[in-house]
Design a protein around this motif. Structure first.
Motif, PDB file in Angstrom:
ATOM      1  N   ASP A  33       0.917  -0.886  -0.025  1.00 30.65           N
ATOM      2  CA  ASP A  33      -0.353  -0.028   0.655  1.00 30.65           C
ATOM      3  C   ASP A  33       0.868   1.006  -0.663  1.00 30.65           C
ATOM      4  OD1 ASP A  33      -2.743  -1.725   0.000  1.00 30.65           O
ATOM      5  OD2 ASP A  33      -3.001  -0.890   2.272  1.00 30.65           O
ATOM      6  N   TYR A  34       2.314   1.310   0.792  1.00 30.79           N
ATOM      7  CA  TYR A  34       2.674   2.800   0.717  1.00 30.79           C
ATOM      8  C   TYR A  34       3.787   2.643  -1.046  1.00 30.79           C
ATOM      9  CZ  TYR A  34       6.812   5.858   2.723  1.00 30.79           C
ATOM     10  OH  TYR A  34       7.411   6.692   2.279  1.00 30.79           O
ATOM     11  N   TRP A  35       4.097   1.615  -1.351  1.00 32.08           N
ATOM     12  CA  TRP A  35       3.957   1.532  -2.223  1.00 32.08           C
ATOM     13  C   TRP A  35       3.461   2.501  -3.039  1.00 32.08           C
ATOM     14  CZ3 TRP A  35       8.437  -1.112  -5.347  1.00 32.08           C
ATOM     15  CH2 TRP A  35      10.201  -1.341  -4.092  1.00 32.08           C
ATOM     16  N   LYS A  36       1.913   1.783  -3.352  1.00 21.67           N
ATOM     17  CA  LYS A  36       1.068   2.590  -4.125  1.00 21.67           C
ATOM     18  C   LYS A  36       0.867   4.108  -3.817  1.00 21.67           C
ATOM     19  CE  LYS A  36      -2.353  -0.869  -3.449  1.00 21.67           C
ATOM     20  NZ  LYS A  36      -3.516  -1.317  -3.060  1.00 21.67           N
ATOM     21  N   TYR A 185      11.846  -4.305  -0.309  1.00 24.85           N
ATOM     22  CA  TYR A 185      11.388  -2.603  -0.865  1.00 24.85           C
ATOM     23  C   TYR A 185      12.555  -2.175  -0.318  1.00 24.85           C
ATOM     24  CZ  TYR A 185       6.654  -5.197  -0.920  1.00 24.85           C
ATOM     25  OH  TYR A 185       5.648  -5.688  -0.670  1.00 24.85           O
ATOM     26  N   ASP A 186      12.437  -0.821   1.241  1.00 18.58           N
ATOM     27  CA  ASP A 186      14.143  -0.495   0.296  1.00 18.58           C
ATOM     28  C   ASP A 186      13.349   0.123   2.069  1.00 18.58           C
ATOM     29  OD1 ASP A 186      12.215   1.897   0.391  1.00 18.58           O
ATOM     30  OD2 ASP A 186      12.087   1.633  -1.562  1.00 18.58           O
ATOM     31  N   HIS A 192       8.351   3.333   7.397  1.00 20.47           N
ATOM     32  CA  HIS A 192       7.430   3.300   7.406  1.00 20.47           C
ATOM     33  C   HIS A 192       6.624   2.345   8.219  1.00 20.47           C
ATOM     34  CE1 HIS A 192       2.846   4.762   5.845  1.00 20.47           C
ATOM     35  NE2 HIS A 192       3.190   3.613   5.453  1.00 20.47           N
ATOM     36  N   CYS A 193       6.597   1.243   7.654  1.00 21.25           N
ATOM     37  CA  CYS A 193       5.639   0.428   8.028  1.00 21.25           C
ATOM     38  C   CYS A 193       6.281  -0.052   9.946  1.00 21.25           C
ATOM     39  CB  CYS A 193       6.284  -1.457   7.306  1.00 21.25           C
ATOM     40  SG  CYS A 193       5.479  -1.392   6.123  1.00 21.25           S
ATOM     41  N   ILE A 196       4.029   3.063  11.656  1.00 22.68           N
ATOM     42  CA  ILE A 196       2.576   2.590  10.989  1.00 22.68           C
ATOM     43  C   ILE A 196       2.453   1.970  12.570  1.00 22.68           C
ATOM     44  CG2 ILE A 196       1.286   1.032   9.829  1.00 22.68           C
ATOM     45  CD1 ILE A 196       1.353   4.206   9.542  1.00 22.68           C
ATOM     46  N   PHE A 197       3.443   0.266  11.943  1.00 20.44           N
ATOM     47  CA  PHE A 197       2.746  -0.725  13.092  1.00 20.44           C
ATOM     48  C   PHE A 197       3.408  -0.507  14.103  1.00 20.44           C
ATOM     49  CE2 PHE A 197       2.069  -2.577   8.762  1.00 20.44           C
ATOM     50  CZ  PHE A 197       0.815  -2.835   8.866  1.00 20.44           C
ATOM     51  N   GLN A 198       4.108   0.797  14.730  1.00 25.49           N
ATOM     52  CA  GLN A 198       4.890   0.683  16.015  1.00 25.49           C
ATOM     53  C   GLN A 198       5.770  -0.911  16.638  1.00 25.49           C
ATOM     54  OE1 GLN A 198       2.920   2.406  19.086  1.00 25.49           O
ATOM     55  NE2 GLN A 198       1.653   3.002  17.636  1.00 25.49           N
ATOM     56  N   ILE A 199       6.699  -0.852  15.529  1.00 25.91           N
ATOM     57  CA  ILE A 199       7.902  -2.174  15.953  1.00 25.91           C
ATOM     58  C   ILE A 199       9.141  -1.171  15.847  1.00 25.91           C
ATOM     59  CG2 ILE A 199       8.699  -4.304  14.411  1.00 25.91           C
ATOM     60  CD1 ILE A 199       6.243  -4.448  13.111  1.00 25.91           C
TER      61      ILE A 199
END
Length: 335
Positions: A33-36, A185-186, A192-193, A196-199
């Motif tokens: 979704d981020y890439w889109k 990805y990169d 970003h992930c 978003i997912f707080q990891i």
């Protein structure tokens, strides 16, 4: 577009199996979704795949229907294996079919990643022979007994070798997923992930989470006797000669039996018992580093700090600040 397969076992599962499956699906979907959003084409087609029509988890509380049967997947690029039961002995029923399929896919160019005790399935395929592997520290003894030719690295959070990835235990599978997102990805997408997912990103070790209990299921009564003596007298000055005499066994034979049974030399075992005791003191008392050091039988500050960091991955002060609730509460009071 690349193809990602998340396996859905229907036997030898654990409560954590579904967490791994859902977590992997969410994070890679989030990366797509981020890439889109930034104008790129999604990198992966993501499917869940199994050999049965439905997998049941948590004593029938939850069920999952794989999107496809693995037999229909002729080519995939990345395979994710979720965690399995930590009491794994040998592959059973549907898992045998999954193992055969992932071996063929790896030979055909796919990469394979196991999450936590999913390493049992990966090792059962033979793909981990002579390769490095991480797994939850509590499953290490069972894993070693089943797969002695695998180079188990329980201090590592992630291993990466020849297109095969493994990771430690619990919810650290999320760190493996971020690692794979960055690799495929990169870095920007991985960050970003992580937000978003707080990891926490870039975790390297699981040593600080290990609770050392010692391997005691080996059946060697002499070694059990030595282990109990070490655990009862670790703060005293002990030598291997003293231990071998206490057990009425020659020094060389004692060393050999102890290493075979526990995976540690007697001295390594003693040090791990000392450090485990020190960890508990840091977690539950207000004692200083020096007080704890003397309490567990060290007299050299440098030696204690070096051994503590070697075993836990962090310094005594860092460990105390991280895990001592009373200390943290007092810090919050001052804010």
């Amino acid at each position: 577009m690349k193809h990602l397969t998340i396996l859905v076992p229907d036997v030898q599962t654990a409560n954590s199996t579904i967490s791994c499956i859902v977590g992997a699906y969410q994070i890679f979907t989030g990366a797509n979704d981020y890439w889109k959003r930034i104008g790129k084409e999604p990198l992966f087609t993501i499917v869940t795949a199994g050999v049965g029509t439905e997998a049941v988890f948590i004593n029938g509380l939850l069920s999952m229907k794989p999107q496809v049967n693995v037999s229909t997947l002729k080519k995939t690029d990345l395979i994710l294996i979720p965690s399995l039961t930590p009491e794994f002995k040998t592959a059973l029923e549907g898992n045998i079919l999954l193992i055969d399929w992932l071996k063929k896919q790896y030979e055909n160019g796919a990469e394979v990643a196991s999450m936590c005790t999913g390493a049992f399935m990966l090792a059962a395929s033979g793909l981990l022979e002579k390769r490095n592997c991480s797994i939850h520290w509590s499953s290490a003894d069972n894993f070693r007994s089943l797969f002695p030719n695998v180079n188990l690295k329980t201090e590592k959070l992630i291993t990466d070798e020849d297109g095969i990835y493994t990771n430690g235990g619990g919810f650290s599978f999320l760190n493996l997923l971020l690692y794979l997102v960055e690799k495929y990805y990169d870095r920007e997408t991985a960050i970003h992930c992580s937000k978003i997912f707080q990891i926490e990103i870039d975790r390297q070790t699981q040593s600080a989470f290990t609770i050392f209990t010692g391997q005691k299921s080996h059946g060697d009564d002499v070694v059990i006797k030595a282990q109990k003596y070490i655990e009862d007298h670790f703060c005293e000055k002990l030598s291997v000669e003293d231990l071998s005499k206490f057990c009425s066994v020659g020094r060389r034979n004692f060393d050999r039996r102890f290493i075979k049974a526990t995976g540690n030399t007697p001295i390594e075992y003693l040090q791990r018992v000392k450090i485990e005791s020190a960890k508990k003191s840091f977690e539950t008392t207000g004692k200083t580093v020096s007080e704890v050091m003397y309490e567990v039988g060290y007299s050299d500050t440098k030696a204690f700090r070096e051994m503590f960091k070697k075993i836990t991955g962090i310094s005594p002060v860092h460990y105390k600040n991280k895990y001592n609730k009373n200390l943290n509460d007092s810090l919050y009071d001052k804010v």
